[in-house]
Design an enzyme around this catalytic site. Structure first.
Site, PDB file in Angstrom:
ATOM      1  N   ASN A  49       5.374 -14.393   3.481  1.00 45.79           N
ATOM      2  CA  ASN A  49       3.910 -14.409   3.477  1.00 45.79           C
ATOM      3  C   ASN A  49       3.490 -15.840   3.167  1.00 45.79           C
ATOM      4  OD1 ASN A  49       1.203 -14.176   3.029  1.00 45.79           O
ATOM      5  ND2 ASN A  49       1.349 -12.811   1.261  1.00 45.79           N
ATOM      6  N   GLU A 106      -3.851 -10.098  -3.739  1.00 45.16           N
ATOM      7  CA  GLU A 106      -4.862 -11.166  -3.669  1.00 45.16           C
ATOM      8  C   GLU A 106      -6.098 -10.674  -2.919  1.00 45.16           C
ATOM      9  OE1 GLU A 106      -2.239 -14.213  -2.148  1.00 45.16           O
ATOM     10  OE2 GLU A 106      -1.213 -14.228  -4.085  1.00 45.16           O
ATOM     11  N   GLU A 128       4.757  -5.174  -5.244  1.00 42.64           N
ATOM     12  CA  GLU A 128       4.564  -6.532  -5.751  1.00 42.64           C
ATOM     13  C   GLU A 128       3.821  -6.477  -7.080  1.00 42.64           C
ATOM     14  OE1 GLU A 128       4.725  -9.612  -2.359  1.00 42.64           O
ATOM     15  OE2 GLU A 128       2.662  -8.927  -2.487  1.00 42.64           O
ATOM     16  N   SER A 147       7.885 -13.703  -6.813  1.00 47.72           N
ATOM     17  CA  SER A 147       8.815 -14.755  -7.234  1.00 47.72           C
ATOM     18  C   SER A 147      10.257 -14.503  -6.797  1.00 47.72           C
ATOM     19  CB  SER A 147       8.729 -14.978  -8.750  1.00 47.72           C
ATOM     20  OG  SER A 147       7.415 -15.371  -9.106  1.00 47.72           O
ATOM     21  N   GLY A 191       3.741 -15.526  -7.811  1.00 53.67           N
ATOM     22  CA  GLY A 191       3.453 -16.945  -7.984  1.00 53.67           C
ATOM     23  C   GLY A 191       3.601 -17.440  -9.416  1.00 53.67           C
ATOM     24  N   LYS A 239       0.611 -17.062   3.149  1.00 53.86           N
ATOM     25  CA  LYS A 239      -0.726 -17.153   2.550  1.00 53.86           C
ATOM     26  C   LYS A 239      -1.527 -18.238   3.279  1.00 53.86           C
ATOM     27  CE  LYS A 239       1.217 -15.150  -1.564  1.00 53.86           C
ATOM     28  NZ  LYS A 239       1.251 -14.981  -3.002  1.00 53.86           N
ATOM     29  N   HIS A 278      -2.727  -6.561   0.061  1.00 55.10           N
ATOM     30  CA  HIS A 278      -2.080  -7.525  -0.830  1.00 55.10           C
ATOM     31  C   HIS A 278      -2.928  -7.663  -2.096  1.00 55.10           C
ATOM     32  CE1 HIS A 278      -0.542 -11.250  -2.491  1.00 55.10           C
ATOM     33  NE2 HIS A 278       0.535 -11.048  -1.765  1.00 55.10           N
TER      34      HIS A 278
END
Ligand code: 13P
Length: 249
Positions: A9, A96, A166, A211, A172, A11, A94
């Site tokens: 991904n 985010e 996730e 990660s 991250g 992003k 996701h």
């Protein structure tokens, strides 16, 4: 035996020049791998992605999809538009998107349905926050996120679909879930689906994301219910991403 899937991904990273280098390195470096491999790139780069990846086994995916078919929805990208670019996968929900763009579980479920309708493979992202983990409600949160999609598409909607676990606190941050923590949640997801249809539950790929790096991938992939990874930061480095693909092979 489920085949592993490694999806990058990217992003909101990349440029024509940067992508060209990275995609070319991926194509030349992938070699023989038993894993399926995909990269989810920003939408303006689909044409470039498909062109550089042509003839390779690497698939192209989208990072988002609209729940609407067409109409006055400024800035949105429909499933049929993705289909025209021969995109195979669409990330849905996701964290985010859920957090920064306030996507609700119901909206995520509609996006999942839109992807299925267009015969795209939705990659449904689920995960708990640190607060939720510390409150001991991780499995409850994940089950709720899965149930919202089940309510929309039923268990049959999960055939030929992918789930990505996730944990929000691992994205991250350099903190990954331990292989045991990942396995526990992956197993809970499979058990939830198994109660409705064992064939679909046994077949579905459940990826881990958060990660994932070359040095921790193998231990995570060794878990019985982990069928690959959704990779963020490490997918921006072709060598790291290729090492993760090899770890899944
Ligand atoms: P990182 O691998 O950078 O933690 O990102 C994970 C992720 O969000 C993939 O979708």
């Amino acid at each position: 035996m489920r085949q592993k899937l490694i999806a990058g991904n990217w992003k909101m990273h990349g440029s024509l020049a940067e992508n060209q280098t990275r995609l070319t390195q991926l194509v030349s470096g992938l070699g023989d791998t038993s894993a399926q491999v995909a990269v989810c790139v920003p939408a303006p780069y689909f044409t470039q992605c498909k062109s550089v990846l042509a003839g390779s086994a690497i698939q192209c995916g989208s990072q988002n999809i609209s729940e609407y078919e067409q109409g006055a929805y400024t800035g949105e990208i429909s499933a049929s538009m993705l289909k025209e670019f021969d995109v195979q996968y669409a990330l849905v929900g996701h964290s985010e998107r859920r957090e920064l763009f306030a996507e609700s579980s119901e909206q995520v479920a509609k996006k999942f349905a839109a992807a299925k309708q267009a015969r795209l493979i939705p990659v449904l992202c689920v995960g708990e926050t640190l607060e939720q983990r510390e409150a001991g409600i991780t499995e409850q949160v994940i089950a709720g996120q899965i149930s919202a999609v089940l309510d929309q598409v039923g268990i049959q909607g999960f055939a030929d679909s992918v789930v990505a676990y996730e944990p929000v606190w691992a994205i991250g941050t350099g903190k990954t879930a331990s292989p045991e923590q990942a396995q526990a949640v992956h197993k809970a997801i499979r058990v939830q689906l198994n109660a409705l249809n064992s064939e679909i539950a046994q077949k579905i790929q459940i990826l881990y994301g958060g990660s994932v790096k070359p040095n921790n991938a193998a231990a995570i992939f060794a878990q019985a219910d982990v069928d690959g990874a959704l990779v963020g930061g490490a997918a921006l480095n072709a060598q790291d991403f290729l090492q993760i693909c090899n770890a899944a092979s």
